[in-house]
Design a protein around this motif. Structure first.
Motif, PDB file in Angstrom:
ATOM      1  N   GLU A 101       2.486   8.748  10.081  1.00  0.00           N
ATOM      2  CA  GLU A 101       3.468   7.902  10.592  1.00  0.00           C
ATOM      3  C   GLU A 101       4.343   7.152   9.738  1.00  0.00           C
ATOM      4  N   ALA A 102       4.029   7.304   8.337  1.00  0.00           N
ATOM      5  CA  ALA A 102       4.875   6.332   7.533  1.00  0.00           C
ATOM      6  C   ALA A 102       6.056   7.196   6.879  1.00  0.00           C
ATOM      7  N   GLY A 123       1.674  -4.547   6.999  1.00  0.00           N
ATOM      8  CA  GLY A 123       0.766  -5.502   7.830  1.00  0.00           C
ATOM      9  C   GLY A 123      -0.364  -5.803   7.340  1.00  0.00           C
ATOM     10  N   GLU A 154      10.872   1.183   3.243  1.00  0.00           N
ATOM     11  CA  GLU A 154      10.134   1.615   4.275  1.00  0.00           C
ATOM     12  C   GLU A 154      10.744   2.033   5.786  1.00  0.00           C
ATOM     13  N   ALA A 156       9.377   3.716   8.393  1.00  0.00           N
ATOM     14  CA  ALA A 156       8.318   3.697   9.377  1.00  0.00           C
ATOM     15  C   ALA A 156       7.190   3.477   8.904  1.00  0.00           C
ATOM     16  N   GLY A 157       6.135   2.960   9.586  1.00  0.00           N
ATOM     17  CA  GLY A 157       4.908   2.898   9.249  1.00  0.00           C
ATOM     18  C   GLY A 157       3.949   1.879   9.649  1.00  0.00           C
ATOM     19  N   ASP A 158       2.938   2.244  10.170  1.00  0.00           N
ATOM     20  CA  ASP A 158       1.683   1.152  10.588  1.00  0.00           C
ATOM     21  C   ASP A 158       0.317   1.096   9.950  1.00  0.00           C
ATOM     22  N   ASN A 159       0.025   2.494   9.323  1.00  0.00           N
ATOM     23  CA  ASN A 159      -1.110   2.183   8.599  1.00  0.00           C
ATOM     24  C   ASN A 159      -0.706   1.919   7.043  1.00  0.00           C
ATOM     25  N   ILE A 163       1.303   3.972   4.283  1.00  0.00           N
ATOM     26  CA  ILE A 163       2.489   3.250   3.623  1.00  0.00           C
ATOM     27  C   ILE A 163       2.548   3.302   2.078  1.00  0.00           C
TER      28      ILE A 163
END
Length: 195
Positions: A101-102, A123, A154, A156-159, A163
């Motif tokens: 997702e990153a 995060g 960045e 996109a990214g959550d993890n 990232i």
């Protein structure tokens, strides 16, 4: 002419040996005492095709900050030394690298002006025991001492793991392009005649 460098850097906080070969195959030998950082440096070498040796003994009983920052400094010095006068290189490199997702953009200018432009919000504060803020510290020392302009952003990214890993891999691929010899370039790739 070999585009290699060896930097030994010893302070009251770290004892570091870095060796690089810009015309390598991505072979790595990395031991810093910080597992996640070893993983990131291995990815940096592998995806840049820069042969990379990094051995560091640092005061990790304090935390990992000195080890990560000082390796960035030493690696930047090694890159600067290996590039020599920078004649015949492409100079610029840019890429977007996905990792699940990153998605991270990296752009490099072997400019002689060392500066990091960082827009990589992460995060979670940790990946395992690794402080995610140390990503910035590594790249700031690296860019400054290498004398390169480095943009990391960045998209996109959550993890946090994804990232940071995408960031190291993006930097690697952009560096690979920027340091490559360009057969069409004669001399220093600058209208000023010096980088």
């Amino acid at each position: 002419m070999a585009r290699t460098a060896r930097v030994a850097r010893t302070t009251g906080e770290t004892d570091i040996l870095v060796e690089i070969d810009l015309d390598g195959t991505g072979k790595t030998d990395v031991t810093t005492g910080v597992g996640f950082f070893d993983h990131m440096l291995t990815a940096l070498g592998r995806h840049s095709l820069i042969d990379l040796t990094v051995h560091c003994k640092g005061d990790t009983w304090v935390d990992d900050h000195h080890t990560v920052e000082d390796v960035g400094i030493a690696l930047g010095q090694a890159l600067r030394d290996a590039l020599g006068d920078k004649a015949g290189i492409r100079r610029f490199g840019d890429v977007c690298v996905p990792l699940d997702e990153a998605l991270v953009l990296a752009a490099v200018d072997i400019s002689g002006r060392g500066e990091l432009y960082w827009d990589v919000p992460i995060g979670p504060d940790k990946v395992g025991t690794f402080d995610t803020e140390l990503g910035h510290e590594f790249f700031a020392g690296f860019a400054r001492d290498a004398g390169i302009t480095l943009h990391l952003r960045e998209i996109a990214g959550d993890n946090a793991h994804h990232i940071l890993e995408a960031t190291f891999k993006a930097c690697a691929r952009a560096l690979r392009s920027a340091v490559e010899p360009d057969p069409r370039v004669s001399g220093i790739p600058s209208t000023k005649g010096v980088l």
